[in-house]
Scaffold this motif. Structure first.
Motif, PDB file in Angstrom:
ATOM      1  N   GLU A   1       3.659   5.923  -5.576  1.00 36.19           N
ATOM      2  CA  GLU A   1       3.422   6.096  -7.016  1.00 36.19           C
ATOM      3  C   GLU A   1       2.371   7.177  -7.267  1.00 36.19           C
ATOM      4  O   GLU A   1       2.502   7.981  -8.202  1.00 36.19           O
TER       5      GLU A   1
ATOM      6  N   LEU B   1       0.833  -1.198   0.000  1.00 28.08           N
ATOM      7  CA  LEU B   1       0.000   0.000   0.000  1.00 28.08           C
ATOM      8  C   LEU B   1       0.871   1.252   0.000  1.00 28.08           C
ATOM      9  O   LEU B   1       0.573   2.227  -0.713  1.00 28.08           O
TER      10      LEU B   1
ATOM     11  N   TRP C   1      -7.527   1.517  -2.785  1.00 25.77           N
ATOM     12  CA  TRP C   1      -6.626   0.414  -3.117  1.00 25.77           C
ATOM     13  C   TRP C   1      -6.716  -0.693  -2.062  1.00 25.77           C
ATOM     14  O   TRP C   1      -6.679  -1.885  -2.390  1.00 25.77           O
TER      15      TRP C   1
ATOM     16  N   ASN D   1      -7.592  -4.587  -2.768  1.00 21.38           N
ATOM     17  CA  ASN D   1      -6.422  -5.482  -2.791  1.00 21.38           C
ATOM     18  C   ASN D   1      -6.025  -6.098  -1.454  1.00 21.38           C
ATOM     19  O   ASN D   1      -5.202  -7.020  -1.447  1.00 21.38           O
TER      20      ASN D   1
ATOM     21  N   GLN E   1       3.817   1.532  -1.287  1.00 19.86           N
ATOM     22  CA  GLN E   1       4.372   1.649  -2.639  1.00 19.86           C
ATOM     23  C   GLN E   1       3.346   2.271  -3.586  1.00 19.86           C
ATOM     24  O   GLN E   1       3.686   3.136  -4.401  1.00 19.86           O
ATOM     25  N   HIS E   2       2.103   1.836  -3.459  1.00 23.64           N
ATOM     26  CA  HIS E   2       1.046   2.412  -4.290  1.00 23.64           C
ATOM     27  C   HIS E   2       0.883   3.897  -3.994  1.00 23.64           C
ATOM     28  O   HIS E   2       0.749   4.714  -4.919  1.00 23.64           O
TER      29      HIS E   2
END
Length: 394
Positions: A57, A51, A282, A286, A53-54
């Motif tokens: 980004e 999460l 997210w 996920n 990392q998302h």
């Protein structure tokens, strides 16, 4: 001549967690006992790495994550949460019945703003979540305590006796903060029927829903086709995905009420933080399996807390669930005295039960609330020796 202060703010207690942290700042802790913090019901770890990392980004590539968004929330998140609630509770919730807020506390304050004004009343079971009581008091709304007694379960018949022409809502928190008690579905349904009969709102705060001990839906209120006429649901993404600092909560209610909620949100935060909203989306898409693992860990800690107090003579575990244990101690002293002694002697920071009740409430006067979200089974085991060694001798 000093500037005036709002008397309702002056009448409101200082935040409990901040009080406890001031005790910690002033304390010299024993060097041989590692500090254990059981005061705050919030994850101390960051969101899981995928999460984060998302989110990283998003920071670089999604310019909209840095801008204002719609007052009622990121539309894909509203739609995803509506689908999640519908699937989990077996009911029908539309995206237009969802608002995303800057944390669940804002969800509560926004809803109260649409329901009540100074001089009105809201019924809250005690021990209560202190921020709920604080917001009412600082806005001149009377928090009406509903004592829960030894069982820590609110009684609809006793609540009925408290309803007046100024009552605007009943608030339930389940799993409960501070007691950990999980209210049975039939009890929640009975409160809903009571609210329906009197034309008032039933607000159910399910911040800790993801750590409920029972599988499946904790109640059936969403299965009513007209659920939004009486029932208002509050939720938080902070605990499930460790997004506490990103402030993402939610309201499920009628479209008509959200028209009024929008006015409140536009006058405060405008919108919930955009990065947090996208992180919550997210997570919904996920992290189901990851959250299941977090729930299993919390349930194991709950079992460890039960084992702890079964082995501690004189201590009594009154309630335990989600992140919380609510316990009576074997000392003839008030909760603040016991909590400070635990801190100074045993390096354990806890909260007195009296912080969750009106002044003079004997039901909480000899209790402590322990939040075990950030201590594992091994650390829970360490509490046995520390509680056993606690001394309040003059």
């Amino acid at each position: 001549m000093s500037m005036p202060l709002n008397p309702d703010i002056l009448a409101t207690d200082t935040p409990a967690i901040m009080q406890a942290y001031r005790w910690l700042d002033a304390a010299t802790l024993p060097e041989d006992k590692p500090f254990l913090n059981v005061s705050q019901a919030a994850p101390a770890l960051p969101p899981p790495e995928p999460l984060r990392q998302h989110m990283a980004e998003l920071v670089l590539s999604d310019t909209s994550a840095h801008l204002y968004g719609p007052d009622l929330g990121h539309p894909p998140l509203r739609a995803a949460l509506a689908a999640n609630i519908s699937a989990h509770y077996g009911g029908g919730v539309a995206p237009d019945q969802i608002a995303i807020t800057a944390g669940c506390n804002q969800a509560y304050t926004a809803v109260i703003a649409t329901l009540a004004q100074a001089g009105d009343e809201v019924i809250i079971p005690t021990p209560w979540y202190f921020n709920h009581q604080m917001w009412l008091t600082m806005n001149g709304i009377r928090p009406v305590p509903l004592p829960c007694g030894a069982s820590l379960m609110p009684d609809p018949d006793e609540a009925a006796a408290l309803i007046t022409e100024r009552t605007r809502a009943i608030v339930l928190v389940t799993p409960n903060n501070p007691t950990g008690q999980e209210y049975p579905a039939d009890l929640i349904r009975a409160f809903h029927a009571l609210a329906q009969r009197h034309g008032i709102a039933l607000i159910v705060d399910e911040t800790y829903r993801d750590f409920h001990a029972a599988s499946g839906a904790p109640h059936d209120l969403f299965t009513d086709p007209d659920w939004a006429e009486t029932f208002i649901h509050l939720y938080s993404f902070s605990k499930a995905y460790r997004l506490t600092g990103h402030r993402v909560g939610a309201i499920a209610t009628s479209e008509a009420r959200l028209v009024e909620v929008e006015k409140y949100l536009d006058s405060t935060t405008i919108c919930a933080p955009q990065l947090g909203q996208r992180a919550a989306l997210w997570g919904l898409e996920n992290l189901g399996q990851w959250v299941a693992g977090e729930r299993a860990e919390i349930l194991d800690r709950r079992a460890a807390m039960t084992e702890l107090f079964d082995a501690l003579p004189g201590w009594h575990l009154r309630g335990c669930g989600a992140y919380f244990a609510f316990v009576d101690y074997p000392f003839d002293a008030d909760g603040e005295t016991v909590a400070k002694a635990l801190l100074h002697q045993q390096s354990v920071l806890s909260l007195p039960g009296a912080m969750f009740a009106p002044k003079g409430d004997l039901g909480a006067a000899r209790s402590l609330r322990l939040a075990f979200a950030n201590i594992d089974r091994t650390q829970i085991g360490q509490l046995h020796d520390r509680f056993s060694a606690l001394s309040l001798a003059p």
